[in-house]
Design a protein around this motif. Structure first.
Motif, PDB file in Angstrom:
ATOM      1  N   SER A 203      44.123  28.860  58.970  1.00 22.32           N
ATOM      2  CA  SER A 203      45.324  29.659  58.694  1.00 22.32           C
ATOM      3  C   SER A 203      45.044  30.731  57.649  1.00 22.32           C
ATOM      4  N   PRO A 204      45.736  31.883  57.735  1.00 22.06           N
ATOM      5  CA  PRO A 204      45.556  32.939  56.714  1.00 22.06           C
ATOM      6  C   PRO A 204      45.980  32.468  55.330  1.00 22.06           C
ATOM      7  N   GLU A 205      46.971  31.576  55.251  1.00 22.87           N
ATOM      8  CA  GLU A 205      47.414  31.059  53.951  1.00 22.87           C
ATOM      9  C   GLU A 205      46.292  30.254  53.277  1.00 22.87           C
ATOM     10  N   ALA A 206      45.616  29.419  54.062  1.00 29.09           N
ATOM     11  CA  ALA A 206      44.513  28.628  53.515  1.00 29.09           C
ATOM     12  C   ALA A 206      43.321  29.506  53.155  1.00 29.09           C
ATOM     13  N   ARG A 207      43.079  30.547  53.961  1.00 27.15           N
ATOM     14  CA  ARG A 207      41.974  31.461  53.640  1.00 27.15           C
ATOM     15  C   ARG A 207      42.238  32.204  52.333  1.00 27.15           C
ATOM     16  N   ALA A 208      43.507  32.590  52.106  1.00 27.03           N
ATOM     17  CA  ALA A 208      43.848  33.277  50.858  1.00 27.03           C
ATOM     18  C   ALA A 208      43.655  32.345  49.658  1.00 27.03           C
ATOM     19  N   LEU A 209      44.036  31.050  49.821  1.00 26.42           N
ATOM     20  CA  LEU A 209      43.839  30.100  48.721  1.00 26.42           C
ATOM     21  C   LEU A 209      42.349  29.848  48.493  1.00 26.42           C
ATOM     22  N   LYS A 210      41.577  29.787  49.573  1.00 26.47           N
ATOM     23  CA  LYS A 210      40.131  29.595  49.441  1.00 26.47           C
ATOM     24  C   LYS A 210      39.505  30.726  48.628  1.00 26.47           C
ATOM     25  N   ASP A 211      39.929  31.967  48.892  1.00 24.42           N
ATOM     26  CA  ASP A 211      39.392  33.107  48.144  1.00 24.42           C
ATOM     27  C   ASP A 211      39.709  32.985  46.653  1.00 24.42           C
ATOM     28  N   LEU A 212      40.916  32.507  46.333  1.00 29.48           N
ATOM     29  CA  LEU A 212      41.284  32.322  44.925  1.00 29.48           C
ATOM     30  C   LEU A 212      40.429  31.220  44.290  1.00 29.48           C
ATOM     31  N   VAL A 213      40.203  30.127  45.025  1.00 25.49           N
ATOM     32  CA  VAL A 213      39.396  29.020  44.503  1.00 25.49           C
ATOM     33  C   VAL A 213      37.970  29.484  44.230  1.00 25.49           C
ATOM     34  N   LEU A 214      37.413  30.271  45.147  1.00 21.96           N
ATOM     35  CA  LEU A 214      36.042  30.747  44.970  1.00 21.96           C
ATOM     36  C   LEU A 214      35.912  31.692  43.775  1.00 21.96           C
ATOM     37  N   ARG A 215      37.001  32.318  43.385  1.00 20.91           N
ATOM     38  CA  ARG A 215      36.946  33.272  42.270  1.00 20.91           C
ATOM     39  C   ARG A 215      37.262  32.633  40.924  1.00 20.91           C
ATOM     40  N   ILE A 216      37.458  31.323  40.912  1.00 17.73           N
ATOM     41  CA  ILE A 216      37.680  30.646  39.625  1.00 17.73           C
ATOM     42  C   ILE A 216      36.511  30.905  38.686  1.00 17.73           C
ATOM     43  N   GLY A 217      35.287  30.836  39.220  1.00 20.21           N
ATOM     44  CA  GLY A 217      34.096  31.029  38.388  1.00 20.21           C
ATOM     45  C   GLY A 217      33.919  32.436  37.873  1.00 20.21           C
ATOM     46  N   ASP A 218      34.691  33.408  38.409  1.00 27.06           N
ATOM     47  CA  ASP A 218      34.584  34.795  37.955  1.00 27.06           C
ATOM     48  C   ASP A 218      35.384  35.053  36.678  1.00 27.06           C
ATOM     49  N   VAL A 219      36.234  34.103  36.308  1.00 27.97           N
ATOM     50  CA  VAL A 219      37.074  34.289  35.119  1.00 27.97           C
ATOM     51  C   VAL A 219      36.237  34.091  33.860  1.00 27.97           C
ATOM     52  N   ARG A 220      36.175  35.146  33.052  1.00 20.93           N
ATOM     53  CA  ARG A 220      35.401  35.075  31.803  1.00 20.93           C
ATOM     54  C   ARG A 220      36.188  35.594  30.603  1.00 20.93           C
ATOM     55  N   THR A 221      37.136  36.466  30.834  1.00 24.89           N
ATOM     56  CA  THR A 221      37.893  37.085  29.752  1.00 24.89           C
ATOM     57  C   THR A 221      39.378  36.811  29.928  1.00 24.89           C
ATOM     58  N   ALA A 222      40.168  37.186  28.911  1.00 23.58           N
ATOM     59  CA  ALA A 222      41.615  37.010  28.989  1.00 23.58           C
ATOM     60  C   ALA A 222      42.215  37.842  30.119  1.00 23.58           C
ATOM     61  N   ASN A 223      41.665  39.037  30.356  1.00 21.74           N
ATOM     62  CA  ASN A 223      42.161  39.872  31.458  1.00 21.74           C
ATOM     63  C   ASN A 223      41.859  39.244  32.813  1.00 21.74           C
ATOM     64  N   ASP A 224      40.649  38.666  32.941  1.00 20.88           N
ATOM     65  CA  ASP A 224      40.312  37.966  34.180  1.00 20.88           C
ATOM     66  C   ASP A 224      41.277  36.814  34.425  1.00 20.88           C
ATOM     67  N   ARG A 225      41.577  36.070  33.368  1.00 17.23           N
ATOM     68  CA  ARG A 225      42.504  34.936  33.487  1.00 17.23           C
ATOM     69  C   ARG A 225      43.892  35.403  33.899  1.00 17.23           C
ATOM     70  N   LEU A 226      44.351  36.482  33.284  1.00 17.60           N
ATOM     71  CA  LEU A 226      45.668  37.021  33.607  1.00 17.60           C
ATOM     72  C   LEU A 226      45.747  37.425  35.072  1.00 17.60           C
ATOM     73  N   TRP A 227      44.699  38.095  35.564  1.00 20.32           N
ATOM     74  CA  TRP A 227      44.688  38.517  36.971  1.00 20.32           C
ATOM     75  C   TRP A 227      44.700  37.297  37.892  1.00 20.32           C
ATOM     76  N   TRP A 228      43.884  36.272  37.574  1.00 23.46           N
ATOM     77  CA  TRP A 228      43.794  35.111  38.459  1.00 23.46           C
ATOM     78  C   TRP A 228      45.116  34.355  38.491  1.00 23.46           C
ATOM     79  N   LEU A 229      45.738  34.146  37.329  1.00 22.46           N
ATOM     80  CA  LEU A 229      46.995  33.408  37.283  1.00 22.46           C
ATOM     81  C   LEU A 229      48.105  34.155  38.015  1.00 22.46           C
TER      82      LEU A 229
END
Length: 331
Positions: A203-229
């Protein structure tokens, strides 16, 4: 050996541990030896020298990749003799105490090395030392809380703690250290979510969540965290109802239509409060990868030396922890 030559037993210097030893005369009918490395003189027949020769081989067996047969060939002692010596060490175990006033960033994780045997390790990641360990049947929150209370009572200044996603460890950490920064292992969170939705969801909904999960490791700064949340909130606003949709079976029994997607979403939602704590506390580890690698090497060693009794397996692990800590201490 293939040519049936007798292997000469190699003497080790009791002062420096070197094998670069030569004969140096005879006194009272006993061969004297000299170490070329530290220049010390000693007798080959002294019992304390004999025992000091054994221990480095035992260390190689526990921490290295050497088998009994390889140690026998390298040392010149028979395999049976080496077995007897090592069994003497495995019938007891070492203890050690780490004295430090440095602030501690604590890693807590457990691993099962057999079906009913679990090792829980408490590691001060910033000084690379093992403060505490426990053998148990499961990761019990009361036992873990007791261990954390012991660590606190020993005077260690724990200023941050990183744990895996296990509910028992999380509850124990919250109970003993309610006011210090706590970090959930990002790798565990990502792995648990991907185990549910897979790398190729339909499903496209699951694919969108998968992309967010894969980008957890990209969070390094407060701005990265703000964008991810913000991205996660947007996903939840549009797709949470879809993920948590219920169906009904004949007879009125209900079920979740997309249970794997729901479980990934709920797991991620519950982890978020402690998922990016490291951003505000730069010294706090964001994963328990250091312990995962440690556990992997330990299990390799246990497989290499399989066949030990249950008690000796536990003592083997204690010696392994001791040698690993000794190596870190001497760096």
């Amino acid at each position: 050996m293939s040519d049936n030559r007798k292997i000469r037993r190699r003497q080790r210097c009791p002062e420096c541990g070197s094998l670069d030893v030569i004969k140096w005369g005879v006194r009272n009918g006993i061969q004297r030896l000299k170490c070329r490395n530290c220049k010390s003189l000693f007798s080959a027949r002294r019992k304390d020298i004999t025992k000091s020769n054994r221990f480095p081989w035992f260390r190689k067996w526990v921490s290295g990749r050497m088998t009994i047969e390889e140690i026998s060939e390298a040392s010149g002692y028979s395999s049976r003799q080496v077995h007897r010596w090592f069994d003497e060490y495995l019938d007891r175990y070492p203890t050690w105490n780490i004295k430090t006033t440095a602030p501690i960033y604590l890693l807590v994780d457990g691993t099962y090395y057999s079906d009913e045997h679990c090792l829980v390790v408490y590691r001060a990641e910033n000084i690379k030392r093992t403060l505490f360990y426990r053998f148990t049947r499961a990761e019990d929150d009361d036992e873990i809380a007791s261990d954390l209370l012991n660590i606190r009572s020993m005077g260690y200044d724990v200023v941050g703690i990183t744990t895996d996603g296990g509910d028992n460890i999380v509850r124990a950490a919250e109970y003993v250290y309610p006011h210090i920064p706590r970090q959930r292992c990002m790798v565990h969170v990502r792995r648990e979510c991907l185990n549910r939705i897979t790398l190729q969801p339909r499903s496209p909904e699951a694919r969108a969540l998968k992309d967010l999960v894969l980008r957890i490791g990209d969070v390094r700064t407060a701005n990265d965290r703000l964008w991810w949340l913000r991205s996660f909130r947007d996903w939840a606003e549009h797709n949470a109802a879809f993920a948590c949709e219920k169906g009904s079976r004949p007879g009125g029994q209900t079920y979740f239509v997309r249970d794997d997607l729901r479980k990934a979403y709920v797991h991620l939602k519950r982890a978020i409060p402690n998922l990016f704590t490291f951003v505000d506390h730069p010294g706090l580890p964001k994963t328990t990868n250091a312990l995962e690698a440690f556990f992997g090497h330990l299990k390799d060693q246990l497989r290499l030396h399989r066949g030990l009794s249950e008690t000796r397996v536990d003592n083997f692990i204690k010696w392994y922890l001791y040698f690993n800590d000794e190596k870190k201490k001497n760096k």
